[in-house]
Design a protein around this motif. Structure first.
Motif, PDB file in Angstrom:
ATOM      1  N   ASN A 140      -3.916 -29.333 -11.511  1.00  6.22           N
ATOM      2  CA  ASN A 140      -5.362 -30.002 -11.676  1.00  6.22           C
ATOM      3  C   ASN A 140      -6.212 -29.422 -10.580  1.00  6.22           C
ATOM      4  O   ASN A 140      -7.361 -30.023 -10.476  1.00  6.22           O
ATOM      5  N   SER A 141      -5.954 -28.550  -9.955  1.00  8.47           N
ATOM      6  CA  SER A 141      -6.856 -27.824  -8.939  1.00  8.47           C
ATOM      7  C   SER A 141      -8.082 -27.144  -9.530  1.00  8.47           C
ATOM      8  O   SER A 141      -8.128 -26.675 -10.709  1.00  8.47           O
ATOM      9  N   THR A 142      -9.262 -27.504  -8.533  1.00  5.15           N
ATOM     10  CA  THR A 142     -10.320 -26.636  -9.066  1.00  5.15           C
ATOM     11  C   THR A 142     -11.002 -25.828  -7.795  1.00  5.15           C
ATOM     12  O   THR A 142     -10.619 -26.143  -6.798  1.00  5.15           O
ATOM     13  N   PHE A 143     -11.741 -24.939  -8.314  1.00  2.04           N
ATOM     14  CA  PHE A 143     -12.248 -24.246  -7.050  1.00  2.04           C
ATOM     15  C   PHE A 143     -13.713 -23.645  -7.823  1.00  2.04           C
ATOM     16  O   PHE A 143     -13.674 -22.696  -8.995  1.00  2.04           O
ATOM     17  N   TYR A 172     -19.955 -21.201  -5.477  1.00  2.00           N
ATOM     18  CA  TYR A 172     -20.339 -21.786  -4.354  1.00  2.00           C
ATOM     19  C   TYR A 172     -19.835 -21.126  -3.093  1.00  2.00           C
ATOM     20  O   TYR A 172     -20.527 -20.980  -2.034  1.00  2.00           O
ATOM     21  N   TYR A 173     -18.551 -21.011  -3.345  1.00  2.00           N
ATOM     22  CA  TYR A 173     -17.580 -20.264  -2.207  1.00  2.00           C
ATOM     23  C   TYR A 173     -18.209 -19.008  -1.526  1.00  2.00           C
ATOM     24  O   TYR A 173     -18.531 -18.787  -0.379  1.00  2.00           O
ATOM     25  N   THR A 174     -18.497 -18.375  -2.679  1.00  2.00           N
ATOM     26  CA  THR A 174     -18.965 -16.635  -2.069  1.00  2.00           C
ATOM     27  C   THR A 174     -20.568 -16.836  -1.846  1.00  2.00           C
ATOM     28  O   THR A 174     -21.096 -16.054  -0.852  1.00  2.00           O
ATOM     29  N   LYS A 196     -16.687 -28.003  12.457  1.00  2.00           N
ATOM     30  CA  LYS A 196     -16.768 -29.442  11.698  1.00  2.00           C
ATOM     31  C   LYS A 196     -17.454 -29.084  10.378  1.00  2.00           C
ATOM     32  O   LYS A 196     -17.071 -29.228   9.320  1.00  2.00           O
ATOM     33  N   GLU A 197     -18.731 -28.542  10.469  1.00  2.00           N
ATOM     34  CA  GLU A 197     -19.671 -28.381   9.311  1.00  2.00           C
ATOM     35  C   GLU A 197     -18.808 -27.409   8.164  1.00  2.00           C
ATOM     36  O   GLU A 197     -18.802 -27.693   7.253  1.00  2.00           O
ATOM     37  N   VAL A 198     -18.220 -26.399   8.996  1.00  2.00           N
ATOM     38  CA  VAL A 198     -17.448 -25.405   8.044  1.00  2.00           C
ATOM     39  C   VAL A 198     -16.251 -26.227   7.267  1.00  2.00           C
ATOM     40  O   VAL A 198     -16.089 -26.036   5.989  1.00  2.00           O
ATOM     41  N   ASN A 250     -16.834 -29.269  -1.319  1.00  2.00           N
ATOM     42  CA  ASN A 250     -17.810 -28.671  -2.153  1.00  2.00           C
ATOM     43  C   ASN A 250     -17.454 -27.674  -3.039  1.00  2.00           C
ATOM     44  O   ASN A 250     -18.201 -27.591  -4.094  1.00  2.00           O
ATOM     45  N   PHE A 251     -16.165 -27.193  -2.735  1.00  2.00           N
ATOM     46  CA  PHE A 251     -15.759 -25.922  -3.760  1.00  2.00           C
ATOM     47  C   PHE A 251     -14.372 -26.038  -4.085  1.00  2.00           C
ATOM     48  O   PHE A 251     -14.195 -25.533  -4.954  1.00  2.00           O
ATOM     49  N   SER A 252     -13.360 -26.773  -3.327  1.00  2.00           N
ATOM     50  CA  SER A 252     -12.043 -26.745  -3.708  1.00  2.00           C
ATOM     51  C   SER A 252     -11.553 -28.308  -3.817  1.00  2.00           C
ATOM     52  O   SER A 252     -11.946 -28.975  -2.819  1.00  2.00           O
ATOM     53  N   SER A 253     -10.622 -28.618  -4.539  1.00  2.00           N
ATOM     54  CA  SER A 253      -9.975 -29.879  -4.800  1.00  2.00           C
ATOM     55  C   SER A 253      -8.823 -29.936  -3.868  1.00  2.00           C
ATOM     56  O   SER A 253      -8.311 -30.971  -3.557  1.00  2.00           O
TER      57      SER A 253
END
Length: 105
Positions: free
Chosen positions: A17-20, A24-26, A80-82, A88-91
């Motif tokens: 069930n993973s999402t990516f 957004y990531y790139t 921490k922000e990273v 926001n992009f990976s489950s």
């Protein structure tokens, strides 16, 4: 330390069930990574889409001046922000592998 630099590889597990969100990531996350860490010795990175049979969906290989440089960056408040941006992009929680470069072409 080898004197040839270091790599930090971040791998995002593939599950049923993973999402990516690669867009957004790139476009957003890696810009955040660069802004936060390049001043500490991040030299470059390569994002890779893994094959469908791989245990990971995407990976990023980051080239660093040294493992000490990565350690210093990771200890900074900006890290921490990273890390807080990952949902926001990976489950999935990423797997991180670090090491000194021992040879290069």
């Amino acid at each position: 330390m080898s004197g040839k630099g270091a790599t930090v590889t971040v791998m995002y597990p593939r599950t049923e069930n993973s999402t990516f969100n690669v867009d957004y990531y790139t476009s957003t996350h890696m810009a955040l990574v660069w802004k936060a860490w390049s001043k500490f010795g991040l030299k470059s990175y390569i994002v890779t889409k893994c094959t469908e049979d791989a245990p990971y969906t995407y990976t990023v290989a980051m080239e660093w001046e040294s493992l000490a440089a990565f350690g210093k960056a990771a200890a900074e408040p900006s890290s921490k922000e990273v890390m807080d941006d990952v949902p926001n992009f990976s489950s999935e929680k990423p797997v991180v592998v670090t090491g000194d470069v021992i040879d290069r072409s």
